[in-house]
Scaffold this motif. Structure first.
Motif, short mmCIF file in Angstrom:
data_model
loop_
_atom_site.label_atom_id
_atom_site.label_comp_id
_atom_site.label_asym_id
_atom_site.label_seq_id
_atom_site.Cartn_x
_atom_site.Cartn_y
_atom_site.Cartn_z
N GLU A 1 22.45 -33.50 -81.88
CA GLU A 1 21.60 -32.31 -81.94
C GLU A 1 21.91 -31.47 -83.17
O GLU A 1 21.05 -30.76 -83.68
CB GLU A 1 21.76 -31.48 -80.67
CG GLU A 1 21.19 -32.15 -79.44
CD GLU A 1 21.55 -31.46 -78.13
OE1 GLU A 1 22.44 -30.58 -78.12
OE2 GLU A 1 20.95 -31.81 -77.10
N LYS A 2 23.15 -31.55 -83.66
CA LYS A 2 23.58 -30.75 -84.81
C LYS A 2 23.38 -31.47 -86.15
O LYS A 2 23.38 -30.83 -87.20
CB LYS A 2 25.05 -30.37 -84.65
CG LYS A 2 25.31 -29.48 -83.45
CD LYS A 2 26.78 -29.22 -83.27
CE LYS A 2 27.02 -28.43 -81.99
NZ LYS A 2 28.43 -28.28 -81.69
N ILE A 3 23.24 -32.78 -86.08
CA ILE A 3 23.12 -33.56 -87.32
C ILE A 3 21.69 -33.45 -87.83
O ILE A 3 20.73 -33.68 -87.11
CB ILE A 3 23.49 -35.04 -87.09
CG1 ILE A 3 24.97 -35.15 -86.71
CG2 ILE A 3 23.17 -35.88 -88.31
CD1 ILE A 3 25.40 -36.55 -86.34
N SER A 4 21.57 -33.11 -89.10
CA SER A 4 20.23 -32.99 -89.68
C SER A 4 19.92 -34.14 -90.64
O SER A 4 18.90 -34.15 -91.29
CB SER A 4 20.09 -31.64 -90.40
OG SER A 4 21.04 -31.57 -91.45
N ALA A 5 20.85 -35.09 -90.72
CA ALA A 5 20.65 -36.21 -91.64
C ALA A 5 19.50 -37.08 -91.17
O ALA A 5 19.10 -37.06 -90.01
CB ALA A 5 21.93 -37.05 -91.71
N ASN A 6 18.95 -37.83 -92.07
CA ASN A 6 17.86 -38.75 -91.74
C ASN A 6 18.44 -40.01 -91.12
O ASN A 6 18.88 -40.91 -91.81
CB ASN A 6 17.06 -39.09 -93.00
CG ASN A 6 16.36 -37.88 -93.56
OD1 ASN A 6 16.00 -36.98 -92.81
ND2 ASN A 6 16.15 -37.85 -94.87
N LEU A 7 18.40 -40.03 -89.78
CA LEU A 7 18.91 -41.18 -89.04
C LEU A 7 17.78 -42.18 -88.81
O LEU A 7 16.60 -41.82 -88.88
CB LEU A 7 19.48 -40.71 -87.70
CG LEU A 7 20.70 -39.77 -87.78
CD1 LEU A 7 21.03 -39.22 -86.41
CD2 LEU A 7 21.89 -40.49 -88.36
N PRO A 8 18.11 -43.41 -88.51
CA PRO A 8 17.05 -44.40 -88.22
C PRO A 8 16.18 -43.91 -87.05
O PRO A 8 16.61 -43.13 -86.21
CB PRO A 8 17.83 -45.66 -87.84
CG PRO A 8 19.19 -45.47 -88.41
CD PRO A 8 19.44 -44.00 -88.45
N ASP A 9 14.96 -44.43 -87.00
CA ASP A 9 14.01 -44.00 -85.98
C ASP A 9 14.47 -44.32 -84.56
O ASP A 9 14.05 -43.65 -83.62
CB ASP A 9 12.64 -44.65 -86.24
CG ASP A 9 11.98 -44.10 -87.50
OD1 ASP A 9 12.37 -42.99 -87.93
OD2 ASP A 9 11.08 -44.78 -88.04
N GLU B 1 16.25 -41.09 -76.64
CA GLU B 1 16.77 -42.42 -76.26
C GLU B 1 18.14 -42.27 -75.60
O GLU B 1 18.45 -42.95 -74.63
CB GLU B 1 16.84 -43.32 -77.49
CG GLU B 1 17.28 -44.74 -77.20
CD GLU B 1 16.27 -45.54 -76.40
OE1 GLU B 1 16.69 -46.55 -75.80
OE2 GLU B 1 15.08 -45.18 -76.36
N MET B 2 18.97 -41.38 -76.15
CA MET B 2 20.30 -41.13 -75.57
C MET B 2 20.15 -40.59 -74.13
O MET B 2 20.82 -41.05 -73.21
CB MET B 2 21.07 -40.13 -76.43
CG MET B 2 22.45 -39.77 -75.91
SD MET B 2 23.69 -41.04 -76.15
CE MET B 2 23.93 -40.91 -77.91
N ASP B 3 19.24 -39.62 -73.96
CA ASP B 3 18.99 -39.07 -72.62
C ASP B 3 18.53 -40.15 -71.65
O ASP B 3 18.96 -40.20 -70.50
CB ASP B 3 17.93 -37.96 -72.69
CG ASP B 3 18.49 -36.65 -73.22
OD1 ASP B 3 19.71 -36.43 -73.14
OD2 ASP B 3 17.67 -35.82 -73.70
N ALA B 4 17.65 -41.03 -72.11
CA ALA B 4 17.13 -42.10 -71.25
C ALA B 4 18.25 -43.05 -70.83
O ALA B 4 18.33 -43.45 -69.66
CB ALA B 4 16.03 -42.88 -71.98
N THR C 1 28.47 -37.16 -77.90
CA THR C 1 27.69 -37.74 -79.01
C THR C 1 26.30 -37.12 -79.06
O THR C 1 25.78 -36.83 -80.14
CB THR C 1 27.60 -39.28 -78.85
OG1 THR C 1 28.92 -39.81 -78.79
CG2 THR C 1 26.83 -39.91 -79.99
N LYS C 2 25.72 -36.90 -77.90
CA LYS C 2 24.39 -36.28 -77.85
C LYS C 2 24.44 -34.87 -78.46
O LYS C 2 23.56 -34.49 -79.24
CB LYS C 2 23.90 -36.22 -76.41
CG LYS C 2 22.56 -35.56 -76.25
CD LYS C 2 22.20 -35.43 -74.79
CE LYS C 2 21.09 -34.40 -74.65
NZ LYS C 2 20.93 -33.93 -73.33
N GLN C 3 25.47 -34.10 -78.10
CA GLN C 3 25.62 -32.76 -78.67
C GLN C 3 25.78 -32.83 -80.20
O GLN C 3 25.21 -32.01 -80.92
CB GLN C 3 26.82 -32.04 -78.05
CG GLN C 3 26.59 -31.60 -76.63
CD GLN C 3 27.83 -30.94 -76.02
OE1 GLN C 3 28.91 -30.97 -76.59
NE2 GLN C 3 27.65 -30.35 -74.85
N ALA C 4 26.52 -33.82 -80.66
CA ALA C 4 26.70 -33.98 -82.10
C ALA C 4 25.38 -34.36 -82.76
O ALA C 4 25.06 -33.87 -83.85
CB ALA C 4 27.77 -35.04 -82.38
#
Length: 116
Positions: A21-29, A35-38, A16-19
């Protein structure tokens, strides 16, 4: 509890983290790679701590087993010593947990007629 295994969960999180990194959509803050890494790091830390506690528990269980064996061997030594000094049919031998020879069951004799 999370369904499935922890290694699979970590694998899914990595994918999911790799995905992300590729997504350029405007995701929520609150949806970030940081946060995923943490969260991944938190779980890996908890796993490492648990492994350490389990190793310590295993060591302590082994120590307990060694001490129990030592005590058991010593009890046998005590009984053997009392038996040697006081006799196998003495009340002293009975007091330390031995079975007096007069209280032991007698063995059954085999009939020679039944064997043939």
């Amino acid at each position: 509890m999370v369904g499935g295994s922890i290694p699979k969960l970590l694998q899914r999180a990595g994918e999911t983290k790799q995905a992300l990194e590729k997504i350029s959509a405007n995701l929520p803050d609150d949806v970030t790679i940081a946060e995923m890494d943490a969260k991944i790091a938190d779980l890996e830390t908890a796993i490492a701590e648990l492994d350490s506690v389990n190793a310590e528990r295993t060591r302590k269980v082994n120590v307990k087993g060694e001490k129990a064996k030592s005590l058991s061997d010593y009890l046998v030594h005590v009984r053997t010593s009392v038996k040697a000094v006081c006799g196998p049919d003495s009340s002293e031998y009975d007091m330390v947990g031995g079975t007096r020879s007069s209280e032991r069951k007698k063995g059954k004799k085999k009939d020679k007629d039944k064997e043939e």
